[in-house]
Design an enzyme around this catalytic site. Structure first.
Site, PDB file in Angstrom:
ATOM      1  N   GLU A  89       0.808  -1.216   0.000  1.00 20.81           N
ATOM      2  CA  GLU A  89       0.000   0.000   0.000  1.00 20.81           C
ATOM      3  C   GLU A  89       0.845   1.273   0.000  1.00 20.81           C
ATOM      4  O   GLU A  89       1.989   1.293   0.430  1.00 20.81           O
ATOM      5  CB  GLU A  89      -0.948  -0.004   1.199  1.00 20.81           C
ATOM      6  CG  GLU A  89      -0.230  -0.122   2.522  1.00 20.81           C
ATOM      7  CD  GLU A  89      -1.193  -0.440   3.657  1.00 20.81           C
ATOM      8  OE1 GLU A  89      -2.017  -1.353   3.509  1.00 20.81           O
ATOM      9  OE2 GLU A  89      -1.099   0.228   4.687  1.00 20.81           O
ATOM     10  N   CYS A 103       3.430   8.358   0.775  1.00 20.13           N
ATOM     11  CA  CYS A 103       4.080   7.464   1.715  1.00 20.13           C
ATOM     12  C   CYS A 103       4.164   6.114   1.013  1.00 20.13           C
ATOM     13  O   CYS A 103       3.134   5.546   0.653  1.00 20.13           O
ATOM     14  CB  CYS A 103       3.199   7.426   2.957  1.00 20.13           C
ATOM     15  SG  CYS A 103       3.655   6.201   4.134  1.00 20.13           S
ATOM     16  N   CYS A 110       7.100  -7.151   6.652  1.00 17.02           N
ATOM     17  CA  CYS A 110       8.255  -6.570   7.342  1.00 17.02           C
ATOM     18  C   CYS A 110       8.794  -7.594   8.337  1.00 17.02           C
ATOM     19  O   CYS A 110       8.032  -8.360   8.917  1.00 17.02           O
ATOM     20  CB  CYS A 110       7.848  -5.294   8.076  1.00 17.02           C
ATOM     21  SG  CYS A 110       9.259  -4.392   8.770  1.00 17.02           S
ATOM     22  N   CYS A 114       7.470  -4.819  14.979  1.00 15.86           N
ATOM     23  CA  CYS A 114       7.173  -3.831  16.021  1.00 15.86           C
ATOM     24  C   CYS A 114       5.773  -4.133  16.573  1.00 15.86           C
ATOM     25  O   CYS A 114       4.852  -4.443  15.817  1.00 15.86           O
ATOM     26  CB  CYS A 114       7.247  -2.414  15.451  1.00 15.86           C
ATOM     27  SG  CYS A 114       8.899  -2.002  14.841  1.00 15.86           S
ATOM     28  N   CYS A 117       2.635  -2.267  15.104  1.00 18.84           N
ATOM     29  CA  CYS A 117       2.540  -2.067  13.654  1.00 18.84           C
ATOM     30  C   CYS A 117       1.781  -3.203  12.973  1.00 18.84           C
ATOM     31  O   CYS A 117       2.075  -4.380  13.184  1.00 18.84           O
ATOM     32  CB  CYS A 117       3.965  -1.965  13.089  1.00 18.84           C
ATOM     33  SG  CYS A 117       3.991  -1.762  11.298  1.00 18.84           S
ATOM     34  N   CYS A 332       0.387   2.458   8.529  1.00 20.14           N
ATOM     35  CA  CYS A 332       1.211   1.379   7.990  1.00 20.14           C
ATOM     36  C   CYS A 332       0.610  -0.036   8.016  1.00 20.14           C
ATOM     37  O   CYS A 332       0.433  -0.632   9.056  1.00 20.14           O
ATOM     38  CB  CYS A 332       2.464   1.415   8.852  1.00 20.14           C
ATOM     39  SG  CYS A 332       3.813   0.500   8.229  1.00 20.14           S
TER      40      CYS A 332
HETATM   41  N1  SAH Z   1      10.146   0.613   9.017  1.00 19.19           N
HETATM   42  C1  SAH Z   1      10.227   2.032   8.952  1.00 19.19           C
HETATM   43  C2  SAH Z   1       9.180   2.684   8.042  1.00 19.19           C
HETATM   44  C3  SAH Z   1       7.789   2.147   8.096  1.00 19.19           C
HETATM   45  S1  SAH Z   1       6.783   2.541   9.484  1.00 19.19           S
HETATM   46  C4  SAH Z   1      10.147   2.633  10.339  1.00 19.19           C
HETATM   47  O1  SAH Z   1       9.867   1.898  11.277  1.00 19.19           O
HETATM   48  O2  SAH Z   1      10.414   3.813  10.502  1.00 19.19           O
HETATM   49  C5  SAH Z   1       6.572   4.267   9.395  1.00 19.19           C
HETATM   50  C6  SAH Z   1       6.188   4.895  10.720  1.00 19.19           C
HETATM   51  O3  SAH Z   1       4.841   4.519  11.073  1.00 19.19           O
HETATM   52  C7  SAH Z   1       7.088   4.450  11.872  1.00 19.19           C
HETATM   53  O4  SAH Z   1       7.465   5.545  12.661  1.00 19.19           O
HETATM   54  C8  SAH Z   1       6.175   3.507  12.614  1.00 19.19           C
HETATM   55  O5  SAH Z   1       6.603   3.360  13.916  1.00 19.19           O
HETATM   56  C9  SAH Z   1       4.816   4.172  12.442  1.00 19.19           C
HETATM   57  N2  SAH Z   1       3.670   3.295  12.736  1.00 19.19           N
HETATM   58  C10 SAH Z   1       3.564   1.973  12.538  1.00 19.19           C
HETATM   59  N3  SAH Z   1       2.369   1.517  12.966  1.00 19.19           N
HETATM   60  C11 SAH Z   1       1.691   2.567  13.437  1.00 19.19           C
HETATM   61  C12 SAH Z   1       0.403   2.741  14.027  1.00 19.19           C
HETATM   62  N4  SAH Z   1      -0.445   1.733  14.181  1.00 19.19           N
HETATM   63  N5  SAH Z   1       0.040   3.994  14.388  1.00 19.19           N
HETATM   64  C13 SAH Z   1       0.870   5.043  14.195  1.00 19.19           C
HETATM   65  N6  SAH Z   1       2.095   4.949  13.654  1.00 19.19           N
HETATM   66  C14 SAH Z   1       2.516   3.730  13.289  1.00 19.19           C
END
Ligand code: SAH
Length: 345
Positions: A89, A103, A110, A114, A117, A332
């Site tokens: 996406e 974005c 991935c 995390c 995420c 994300c």
């Molecule tokens: N892997 C990279 C880029 C992808 S995530 C990274 O971690 O930076 C991009 C951003 O979205 C990151 O800061 C991540 O922590 C955030 N993110 C992921 N899931 C989220 C959620 N459910 N709500 C808000 N931000 C989120």
């Protein structure tokens, strides 16, 4: 599959058809700058060579499977299907300032897992190719064309960890900045990472003007490890050294997603201030986008504001981000996850 992003293959076809370089320039402009359809781009070439190009070059490597336009803000979420059937996406944001951003994703799924995420819940499938990374921008530009708009900013904040796909991400950066192709200024591109020190170093030394964003989310090692398993491999201390080096090229953006009771306590604030002391950074406080299947809760807005105010009072540059496209699950990986569930039931 030879795509329009394979510049060497394009050159080979150009040369065997003896197409004048200036015609080729018009063709490239039609594809990458004017975001024309394939037929319109081909029309720029002499008639007798079009068939050869058409036969040997694939115009589009992703299929736009879905488009969701947000009703509460100006975001559009795009779901693309890869040739091998995976969903990724991208989100197009139309802020009031007028600078359209996209974005983009760098991987299918991935490997970082995390806790907060949605992409992490899918596991890792594969890296996106250069063509798949760039096609997200080209197709978004084509979607924006009738609005008289085009992509001005690119952020690698979609699915995947860009610094675990450095080969293809770096090649795609080169092409985004190439004056003959997208001609995007380095300062309009941001790569966001969980914090992979050696790749961060390579990135900042090779592309000093492209922005770096670090998803820090906690300056307490034990808390960060719980939120981001990757933090076990690269402890905060090591990342700090990399940050100091990276900040010599300009301000680094620090992303801090706030989760209730996890990283929003007074001790978290204090640790963050101490950790970032003396490093030129811009802190972005991010609200948690909740999604089904996650039992985490975001810190309420009033407390986020208070947290940000404390940081500002200590002299930090801080922005409070509001959730964009929350009605279309713009965070994300959320929409793809939703769709995968749908197709399983
Ligand atoms: N892997 C990279 C880029 C992808 S995530 C990274 O971690 O930076 C991009 C951003 O979205 C990151 O800061 C991540 O922590 C955030 N993110 C992921 N899931 C989220 C959620 N459910 N709500 C808000 N931000 C989120």
């Amino acid at each position: 599959m030879t795509t329009i992003y394979d510049i060497e293959a394009l050159e080979e076809i150009r040369s065997r058809n003896a197409v004048q370089p200036h015609r080729m320039k018009l063709f490239r402009n039609a594809l990458f700058k004017s975001s024309n359809d394939w037929k319109d781009a081909l029309a720029v070439l002499p008639e007798e060579v079009r068939a050869d190009f058409d036969e040997h070059i694939t115009f589009q490597c992703l299929e736009m499977a879905e488009r969701h336009d947000s009703e509460i803000d100006q975001a559009s979420k795009l779901i693309f299907k890869t040739h091998d059937g995976h969903l990724i996406e991208s989100v197009v944001l139309r802020p009031k300032s007028g600078r359209i951003s996209i974005c983009i994703s760098s991987q299918v799924g991935c490997a970082c897992y995390c806790s907060f995420c949605a992409t992490g819940k899918m596991g890792f499938t594969r890296n996106l190719t250069v063509a798949e990374i760039l096609d997200q921008i080209t197709q978004a530009n084509r979607m924006l064309k009738p609005e008289g708009r085009s992509i001005r900013n690119v952020v690698f904040m979609g699915m995947g960890e860009p610094l675990l796909n450095t080969d293809f991400v770096f090649q795609s950066l080169e092409m985004m900045m190439d004056p003959k192709l997208y001609d995007l200024a380095a300062s309009r591109i941001t790569v966001s990472t969980v914090g992979i020190p050696n790749a961060m170093e390579e990135f900042t030394s090779t592309y000093p003007d492209v922005h770096l964003a670090l998803s820090l989310h906690s300056a307490v090692q034990e808390v960060r490890q719980r939120m981001m398993p990757q933090a076990r491999v690269y402890p905060l201390e090591q990342i700090r050294e990399t940050l100091v080096a990276a900040s010599r090229h300009g301000k680094v953006m620090i992303e801090y997603l706030m989760l209730a009771g996890v990283n929003d306590r007074p001790e978290d604030l204090q640790a963050l201030e101490e950790y970032l002391q003396g490093i030129p950074v811009h802190i972005n406080i991010i609200p948690f986008n909740e999604y089904p299947g996650s039992n985490l809760r975001g810190t309420p807005e009033a407390e986020r504001t208070q947290f940000a105010d404390h940081l500002k009072a200590s002299g930090f540059n801080v922005t409070l981000r509001y959730s964009l496209g929350s009605d279309i699950a713009a965070a994300c990986g959320q929409l793809v996850q939703h769709k995968q569930k749908e197709s399983r039931t």
